[in-house]
Scaffold this active site. Structure first.
Site, PDB file in Angstrom:
ATOM      1  N   CYS A 136       0.840  -1.205   0.000  1.00 19.16           N
ATOM      2  CA  CYS A 136       0.000   0.000   0.000  1.00 19.16           C
ATOM      3  C   CYS A 136       0.876   1.257   0.000  1.00 19.16           C
ATOM      4  O   CYS A 136       1.407   1.643   1.041  1.00 19.16           O
ATOM      5  CB  CYS A 136      -0.931  -0.019   1.217  1.00 19.16           C
ATOM      6  SG  CYS A 136      -2.007   1.424   1.316  1.00 19.16           S
ATOM      7  N   CYS A 139      -0.462   4.123   2.124  1.00 22.88           N
ATOM      8  CA  CYS A 139      -0.286   3.908   3.562  1.00 22.88           C
ATOM      9  C   CYS A 139       1.172   4.092   3.968  1.00 22.88           C
ATOM     10  O   CYS A 139       1.466   4.667   5.009  1.00 22.88           O
ATOM     11  CB  CYS A 139      -0.692   2.491   3.949  1.00 22.88           C
ATOM     12  SG  CYS A 139      -2.248   1.958   3.256  1.00 22.88           S
ATOM     13  N   ASP A 140       2.098   3.564   3.182  1.00 22.43           N
ATOM     14  CA  ASP A 140       3.487   3.455   3.639  1.00 22.43           C
ATOM     15  C   ASP A 140       4.471   4.351   2.907  1.00 22.43           C
ATOM     16  O   ASP A 140       5.625   4.462   3.320  1.00 22.43           O
ATOM     17  CB  ASP A 140       3.959   1.992   3.500  1.00 22.43           C
ATOM     18  CG  ASP A 140       3.156   1.071   4.392  1.00 22.43           C
ATOM     19  OD1 ASP A 140       2.673   1.533   5.440  1.00 22.43           O
ATOM     20  OD2 ASP A 140       3.000  -0.112   4.043  1.00 22.43           O
TER      21      ASP A 140
HETATM   22  C1  LIG Z   1       0.020  -3.887   5.075  1.00 25.13           C
HETATM   23  C2  LIG Z   1      -1.147  -2.921   5.039  1.00 25.13           C
HETATM   24  C3  LIG Z   1      -0.992  -1.666   5.557  1.00 25.13           C
HETATM   25  C4  LIG Z   1      -2.058  -0.761   5.544  1.00 25.13           C
HETATM   26  N1  LIG Z   1      -1.881   0.468   6.070  1.00 25.13           N
HETATM   27  C5  LIG Z   1      -2.901   1.337   6.079  1.00 25.13           C
HETATM   28  C6  LIG Z   1      -2.757   2.631   6.648  1.00 25.13           C
HETATM   29  O1  LIG Z   1      -1.670   2.996   7.115  1.00 25.13           O
HETATM   30  N2  LIG Z   1      -3.824   3.461   6.638  1.00 25.13           N
HETATM   31  C7  LIG Z   1      -5.027   3.087   6.094  1.00 25.13           C
HETATM   32  O2  LIG Z   1      -5.984   3.875   6.136  1.00 25.13           O
HETATM   33  N3  LIG Z   1      -5.198   1.877   5.536  1.00 25.13           N
HETATM   34  C8  LIG Z   1      -4.181   0.995   5.515  1.00 25.13           C
HETATM   35  N4  LIG Z   1      -4.330  -0.227   4.934  1.00 25.13           N
HETATM   36  C9  LIG Z   1      -5.633  -0.564   4.342  1.00 25.13           C
HETATM   37  C10 LIG Z   1      -6.610  -0.950   5.466  1.00 25.13           C
HETATM   38  O3  LIG Z   1      -6.006  -1.908   6.290  1.00 25.13           O
HETATM   39  C11 LIG Z   1      -7.901  -1.483   4.875  1.00 25.13           C
HETATM   40  O4  LIG Z   1      -8.458  -0.533   4.001  1.00 25.13           O
HETATM   41  C12 LIG Z   1      -8.901  -1.771   6.003  1.00 25.13           C
HETATM   42  O5  LIG Z   1      -8.366  -2.670   6.945  1.00 25.13           O
HETATM   43  C13 LIG Z   1     -10.192  -2.372   5.449  1.00 25.13           C
HETATM   44  O6  LIG Z   1     -11.016  -2.636   6.532  1.00 25.13           O
HETATM   45  P1  LIG Z   1     -12.230  -3.659   6.454  1.00 25.13           P
HETATM   46  O7  LIG Z   1     -12.929  -3.541   7.750  1.00 25.13           O
HETATM   47  O8  LIG Z   1     -13.006  -3.437   5.229  1.00 25.13           O
HETATM   48  O9  LIG Z   1     -11.614  -5.104   6.288  1.00 25.13           O
HETATM   49  P2  LIG Z   1     -10.284  -5.922   6.790  1.00 25.13           P
HETATM   50  O10 LIG Z   1      -9.406  -5.040   7.548  1.00 25.13           O
HETATM   51  O11 LIG Z   1      -9.827  -6.541   5.534  1.00 25.13           O
HETATM   52  O12 LIG Z   1     -10.938  -6.958   7.765  1.00 25.13           O
HETATM   53  C14 LIG Z   1     -11.734  -8.002   7.303  1.00 25.13           C
HETATM   54  C15 LIG Z   1     -12.157  -8.835   8.476  1.00 25.13           C
HETATM   55  O13 LIG Z   1     -13.083  -9.829   8.054  1.00 25.13           O
HETATM   56  C16 LIG Z   1     -12.787 -11.027   8.734  1.00 25.13           C
HETATM   57  N5  LIG Z   1     -13.359 -12.132   7.933  1.00 25.13           N
HETATM   58  C17 LIG Z   1     -13.115 -12.436   6.632  1.00 25.13           C
HETATM   59  N6  LIG Z   1     -13.811 -13.514   6.280  1.00 25.13           N
HETATM   60  C18 LIG Z   1     -14.531 -13.892   7.381  1.00 25.13           C
HETATM   61  C19 LIG Z   1     -15.434 -14.941   7.663  1.00 25.13           C
HETATM   62  N7  LIG Z   1     -15.769 -15.859   6.751  1.00 25.13           N
HETATM   63  N8  LIG Z   1     -15.976 -15.027   8.904  1.00 25.13           N
HETATM   64  C20 LIG Z   1     -15.655 -14.112   9.856  1.00 25.13           C
HETATM   65  N9  LIG Z   1     -14.799 -13.092   9.654  1.00 25.13           N
HETATM   66  C21 LIG Z   1     -14.243 -12.991   8.429  1.00 25.13           C
HETATM   67  C22 LIG Z   1     -11.284 -11.037   8.865  1.00 25.13           C
HETATM   68  O14 LIG Z   1     -10.887 -11.878   9.922  1.00 25.13           O
HETATM   69  C23 LIG Z   1     -11.039  -9.572   9.188  1.00 25.13           C
HETATM   70  O15 LIG Z   1     -11.231  -9.378  10.547  1.00 25.13           O
HETATM   71  C24 LIG Z   1      -3.287  -1.149   4.942  1.00 25.13           C
HETATM   72  C25 LIG Z   1      -3.453  -2.424   4.413  1.00 25.13           C
HETATM   73  C26 LIG Z   1      -2.390  -3.315   4.446  1.00 25.13           C
HETATM   74  C27 LIG Z   1      -2.566  -4.705   3.872  1.00 25.13           C
END
Ligand SMILES: Cc1cc2nc3c(=O)[nH]c(=O)nc-3n(C[C@H](O)[C@H](O)[C@H](O)COP(=O)(O)OP(=O)(O)OC[C@H]3O[C@@H](n4cnc5c(N)ncnc54)[C@H](O)[C@@H]3O)c2cc1C
Length: 319
Positions: A136, A139-140
């Site tokens: 990302c 992000c980084d």
């Molecule tokens: C390495 C990295 C660094 C990042 N740094 C930043 C940053 O600095 N700033 C920023 O704004 N964004 C950052 N991002 C992006 C950010 O992390 C995502 O946009 C954000 O986490 C998305 O949130 P979400 O709630 O949609 O899903 P996710 O964070 O993807 O969470 C999905 C959740 O669903 C759960 N899940 C999936 N399938 C199932 C199932 N079948 N049953 C139960 N639970 C399930 C998983 O366990 C997880 O808890 C980064 C991403 C990465 C990969």
């Protein structure tokens, strides 16, 4: 077991939905996952400093931010279950949610299962993850590690072009590593990348390994036509090879777009099924940020609350 609202997923979207739904006294149940689609806490559990989430002037560690969100959701009455949802049935009401151990029935569901950034799984990748390798740029990219040094971006689509352009603000040179002999990015993005003095495109190559000391210092590239191996001195390697939305569970029930993201309606988080909403990266391939995930989690909870209140006569609970 009959519930009003079940939230699936525990990233910023799921926890924010839970905080709002809890405060609306919906007593949400949140499945935080176990191993499906990442881990409890979501994608931010795999990073160190989060510098762009408002409210933390000095930044905050990803896992600490997620722990805080979890605590806040618990404080407002969310019941958190550490398990993967393995099946859903949205065809009949109330909806049916199953894990390997339990079956639950609910009037409403918010899907927040996120997405997984694709990786190449190179030798050396785990060692330099967060120490030179990232998925990302937004992000980084501002990390001092990447200031005034040469870095590489892998990918040939719009995301790769966008990330390469973004990283030119900090890096001295950006090497765009493209597997084929053309870019898949839009014509406008192609022209911006091709004409940027800081971007050098390497056609028909892929990185095959990562090397360094404490931090990344060099990658090996393989020519996709000749097989020849070369070395490139870079202090950063950014993957822009796509994300996989965690939607297999919903195939055939929720409307998905051609890339597998859940389709939502207009400005809302409503899906094609009344009583089911989708928030966060599982329905967003454009912004993919913690704050946008949290924002849509809030929207989904407010929409669910209104919908449940409207349905109150049909259901046996008081709204
Ligand atoms: C390495 C990295 C660094 C990042 N740094 C930043 C940053 O600095 N700033 C920023 O704004 N964004 C950052 N991002 C992006 C950010 O992390 C995502 O946009 C954000 O986490 C998305 O949130 P979400 O709630 O949609 O899903 P996710 O964070 O993807 O969470 C999905 C959740 O669903 C759960 N899940 C999936 N399938 C199932 C199932 N079948 N049953 C139960 N639970 C399930 C998983 O366990 C997880 O808890 C980064 C991403 C990465 C990969």
């Amino acid at each position: 077991m009959m519930e009003q609202l079940v939230i699936i997923g525990s990233g910023p979207a799921g926890y924010t939905a839970a905080i709002y739904a809890g405060r609306a006294q919906l007593k949400p149940i949140l499945f935080e996952g176990f191993e499906a689609g990442g881990s409890p806490g979501g994608q931010l559990m795999t990073t160190t400093d989060v510098e762009n989430f408002p409210g933390f002037a000095e930044g905050i560690q990803g896992p600490v931010l997620m722990q805080q969100m979890r605590q806040q959701a618990l404080r407002w009455g969310t019941q958190v279950i550490t398990d993967d949802v393995i099946a859903v049935d949205f065809q009949e009401r109330p909806f049916r949610i199953a894990t390997t151990d339990l079956i639950m029935y609910t009037h409403a569901v918010i899907v927040c299962t996120g997405a997984t950034a694709k990786r190449l799984h190179l030798p050396g990748e785990e060692r330099f993850w967060n120490n030179g390798i990232s998925a990302c740029a937004i992000c980084d990219g501002t990390n001092p590690l990447f200031h005034n040094v040469e870095i590489a971006v892998v990918g040939g689509g719009d995301s790769a072009a966008e990330e390469a352009l973004y990283l030119t603000k900090y890096a001295s040179q950006v090497h765009l590593l493209v597997r084929s002999d053309r870019l898949r990015a839009s014509k406008t993005m192609q022209s911006r990348v091709l004409n940027h003095s800081k971007i050098q495109i390497h056609w028909q190559v892929l990185p095959i390994s990562a090397h360094g000391d404490e931090v990344l210092q060099q990658i090996q590239l393989q020519d996709q036509i000749t097989g020849a191996i070369s070395e490139l001195k870079v202090n950063g390697l950014f993957y822009a090879i796509g994300h996989r939305p965690n939607t297999r569970l919903f195939e055939g029930q929720l409307a998905l777009d051609s890339q597998g993201y859940i389709k939502t309606t207009g400005k809302s988080t409503a899906t094609n099924i009344a009583g089911v909403w989708a928030a966060g990266d599982v329905q967003d391939h454009l912004y993919r940020q913690a704050i946008t995930a949290a924002g849509t989690g809030c929207m989904a909870a407010l929409e669910a609350e209104r919908w449940l209140a409207e349905q109150a006569n049909a259901f046996s609970f008081a709204a």
